[in-house]
Design a protein around this motif. Structure first.
Motif, mmCIF file in Angstrom:
data_model
loop_
_atom_site.group_PDB
_atom_site.id
_atom_site.type_symbol
_atom_site.label_atom_id
_atom_site.label_comp_id
_atom_site.label_asym_id
_atom_site.label_seq_id
_atom_site.Cartn_x
_atom_site.Cartn_y
_atom_site.Cartn_z
ATOM 1 N N PRO B 171 13.828 95.785 75.190
ATOM 2 C CA PRO B 171 13.666 94.725 76.192
ATOM 3 C C PRO B 171 15.119 94.098 76.436
ATOM 4 O O PRO B 171 15.899 93.915 75.142
ATOM 5 C CB PRO B 171 12.507 93.513 75.517
ATOM 6 N N LYS B 174 14.729 88.982 73.151
ATOM 7 C CA LYS B 174 13.451 88.556 72.338
ATOM 8 C C LYS B 174 12.797 87.446 72.776
ATOM 9 O O LYS B 174 13.324 86.512 73.433
ATOM 10 C CB LYS B 174 14.118 88.376 71.032
ATOM 11 N N SER B 175 11.434 87.443 72.804
ATOM 12 C CA SER B 175 10.552 86.567 73.370
ATOM 13 C C SER B 175 9.274 86.501 72.678
ATOM 14 O O SER B 175 8.977 87.612 71.943
ATOM 15 C CB SER B 175 10.274 86.641 74.729
ATOM 16 N N ARG B 176 8.519 85.412 72.717
ATOM 17 C CA ARG B 176 7.125 85.296 71.840
ATOM 18 C C ARG B 176 6.050 85.408 72.899
ATOM 19 O O ARG B 176 6.153 84.994 74.119
ATOM 20 C CB ARG B 176 7.268 84.040 71.181
ATOM 21 N N ARG B 177 5.069 85.940 72.416
ATOM 22 C CA ARG B 177 3.539 86.085 73.077
ATOM 23 C C ARG B 177 3.216 84.592 73.094
ATOM 24 O O ARG B 177 3.410 83.710 72.271
ATOM 25 C CB ARG B 177 2.778 86.691 72.306
ATOM 26 N N ARG B 240 13.160 78.141 75.453
ATOM 27 C CA ARG B 240 13.842 78.733 74.169
ATOM 28 C C ARG B 240 15.134 79.380 74.349
ATOM 29 O O ARG B 240 15.990 79.300 73.599
ATOM 30 C CB ARG B 240 12.719 79.647 73.567
ATOM 31 N N ARG B 244 18.479 78.481 72.665
ATOM 32 C CA ARG B 244 19.349 79.270 71.856
ATOM 33 C C ARG B 244 20.708 79.599 72.336
ATOM 34 O O ARG B 244 21.652 80.170 71.441
ATOM 35 C CB ARG B 244 18.595 80.562 71.422
ATOM 36 N N ARG B 246 23.029 77.473 72.840
ATOM 37 C CA ARG B 246 23.464 76.504 72.313
ATOM 38 C C ARG B 246 24.537 75.856 73.414
ATOM 39 O O ARG B 246 25.860 76.061 73.103
ATOM 40 C CB ARG B 246 24.242 76.764 70.873
#
Lengths: 305, 323
Positions: B171, B174-177, B240, B244, B246
């Motif tokens: 992918p 990165k990512s969260r469900r 997010r 990240r 910054r």
């Protein structure tokens, strides 16, 4: 990226060093997750100082998940749940640091097809979410090692980058044992090839980490009598030669961690506080950990040898 | 199977949807999406290309005979089938929904399976259904052993799709469900649909309670909740990503590298209500007012574009180093 942490013997500082690497990467801004696949004795929680999970959790951990009794293993947000005074203040810009603990009474178990599928699903899922997934495997040629080799050989995992760190102490027996774990007849490479891994690629993804290495040049030993100093140097050199003969020499080493009382006795994370304020840990140790952490993803340190 | 009279008002639809980034370096084309979601040989994947690429798998059924979670601790045994489907938006975001309609009342003893199989996606309780208690139970954070776990059903479907050979597991970021649990209670004659609550919990769990007219099909309610979940995931993920990157840090190159995947893969996905049944689309307006999904999205998008524009301007050395 997945990083499997293996060692032939116990007491190599595998868990504590891997946890420190995870911590360093999280400090640098990566989202990191640490899996306690040390089925015999899950202790990673103690390293992160997470109460309630010190010797693994009661239920719902990785063992329970792999056996299919829960649909997702428990996760512990280390920044939020640690009792470590320094860790509790999460620095700005740091990434997530998540621990997946093992179960207290997990123990080693044979890996069936279903457990393997669950393992693949979990690794895929964590790899989708985290920059770095550190998997701490039980010592020796364990079921945990088998499962890691088997899982990474699956077609679904072919796109996922996986690396192996093999920890050993800087002694004759440990060097021989670690080389055996990687290159022996029943070693990681042979076991991987049996499961369909490409030998060259797998070898290229394995590096040794020397732990608890006394440095004869360190100020610590500057006061010893000359014969002792000469003897230490000779031993160090002999070990270097032995390692080179066993294909565990310089090009296969990712880094060394010095002999460090804080790692040996406290078995916890080394924070900047330990090095700069209370000064219980050595600057060299911190530096070594930081370098190792950086080299995990550094292209120059990896690739076929 | 249409319920009559007052019992119809007591037939809630419940579901859980899980949303994640499809684990592949490039978005899937329409034909690849069709192949990915072909979960059954006997039914086609529903594919639509306007106003965006949207593929819906056929429903797969899971037979269940277990207790329903209840807020009151009441023991309610239910038998029937849970329907589950996978949805892919723009070949990029994958969702799996498990849902069922609970019958208001059922026979006091277990029927042959044929009885339940002709009622796909329906659970029948033994006796009457304590609607409020079941709604609370479904929306609650935890499950007891032996209770119906819709999350496990949707999770199983999601992981099965994610294991597909078509996906290269590389992918772009990165990512969260996220998980969204929902319950739709039925409204009586003529009442408009409404959102009773929408909550966000820390670990990626969202809960929604709706009131919808009883003539609206369960699949349409599931569609609305998928749309909500998709946009909530987009927001969560973009927040997010900006965090990240910054912004404001000295390393301009790192900011650009971190934000670029948003431009390549996310910004064009925002399209609330694209797939929501007409009768349910007013619900979106409520969310647009409070908390204001699109408002937050626009602010983030503007922020990303400003950051990229800033980095594109070659500033004199002093301006870049003066801090």
């Amino acid at each position: 990226m997945l990083v499997f942490a293996a060692s032939d013997k116990g007491g190599t500082g595998r868990s504590v060093t891997s946890a420190n690497l995870a911590y360093r990467r999280a400090l640098a801004g990566d989202d990191v997750c640490y899996l306690d696949f040390d089925f015999g004795s899950p202790t990673a929680a103690a390293v992160f100082d997470v109460p309630g999970a010190l010797r693994g959790i009661e239920a719902g951990g990785l063992h329970t998940y792999l056996q299919g009794k829960v649909s997702e293993p428990e996760r512990i947000d280390v920044w939020a749940e640690t009792e470590h005074e320094v860790l509790r203040h999460r620095p700005t810009g740091s990434g997530n640091l998540v621990l997946l603990p093992g179960d207290r009474s997990g123990g080693e178990f044979a890996v069936g097809r279903d457990a393997l599928r669950r393992c693949v699903d979990l690794l895929l899922r964590l790899n989708a979410e985290f920059d770095l997934v550190v998997v701490d495997l039980s010592a020796g040629r364990s079921y945990a090692v088998d499962m890691a080799l088997e899982a990474t050989s699956r077609p679904a995992m072919r796109g996922v980058e996986a690396r192996w760190l093999v920890y050993h102490r800087w002694t004759r027996q440990h060097v021989i044992a670690a080389a055996g774990l990687v290159f022996g007849d029943r070693g990681i490479v042979a076991g991987g090839v049996d499961r369909g891994h490409d030998a060259e690629r797998l070898r290229g993804a394995i590096r040794f980490v020397r732990a608890a290495v006394p440095d004869p040049e360190s100020p610590l030993w500057s006061q010893v009598p000359p014969p002792q100093s000469a003897w230490m140097r000779k031993c160090d050199q002999d070990l270097d030669e032995l390692a080179a003969d066993l294909e565990a020499g310089f090009s296969m080493v990712l880094g060394s961690v010095p002999l460090e009382p804080v790692l040996q006795w406290r078995e916890q994370l080394i924070t900047d506080e330990d090095v700069l304020a209370s000064k219980v840990a050595n600057m060299e140790t911190r530096q070594a950990l930081e370098e190792l952490a950086a080299k995990l993803t550094d292209h120059e340190s990896w690739g076929a040898t | 199977m249409t319920a009559t009279g007052d019992t119809g008002t007591a037939e809630p639809v419940c579901g859980e949807v899980r949303t994640c980034l499809l684990q592949t370096s490039l978005s899937l084309t329409a034909s690849a999406a069709e192949e990915l979601l072909r979960l059954r040989e006997d039914e086609r994947v529903r594919l639509s290309e306007r106003p965006n690429l949207h593929a819906v798998s056929p429903d797969v059924l899971t037979g269940v005979d277990c207790r329903l979670p209840t807020g009151s601790g009441a023991r309610v045994r239910a038998i029937g089938t849970v329907a589950a489907r996978a949805v892919l938006t723009e070949g990029r975001v994958l969702q799996a929904t498990a849902y069922f309609r609970a019958a208001g009342a059922g026979p006091e003893q277990r029927q042959p399976w044929g009885h339940y199989l002709v009622r796909p996606g329906v659970l029948e309780p033994f006796g009457g259904l304590p609607v409020r208690a079941v709604a609370d139970g479904i929306l609650a954070g935890t499950r007891q052993a032996g209770e119906l776990d819709l999350g496990a059903v949707s999770e199983r479907l999601l992981t099965a799709v994610l294991r597909h050979q078509l996906l290269d597991q590389r992918p772009p970021f990165k990512s969260r469900r996220t998980r969204l649990r929902w319950v739709a209670l039925r409204t009586r004659d003529g009442q408009a649909p409404s959102i009773r609550r929408f909550t966000l919990a820390a670990d990626g769990l969202r809960t929604v309670e709706l009131r919808v007219p009883e003539e609206i099909a369960p699949a349409a309610v599931a569609g609305l909740c998928e749309d909500l979940a998709l946009h909530d995931w987009l927001l969560t993920t973009l927040v997010r990503m900006v965090e990240r990157s910054r912004p404001g840090s000295a390393d301009g190159y790192a900011v650009v590298t971190a934000l670029r995947p948003a431009v390549d893969h996310l910004l064009h996905l925002w399209m609330p209500r694209a797939r929501v049944a007409g009768a349910l689309s007013p619900l979106w307006e409520v969310l647009e007012r409070e908390p204001g999904f699109t408002r937050q999205w626009q602010t983030l998008v503007q922020r990303i574009r400003d950051q990229l524009a800033l980095q594109a301007i070659p500033l004199p050395r002093e301006a870049l180093t003066a801090r």
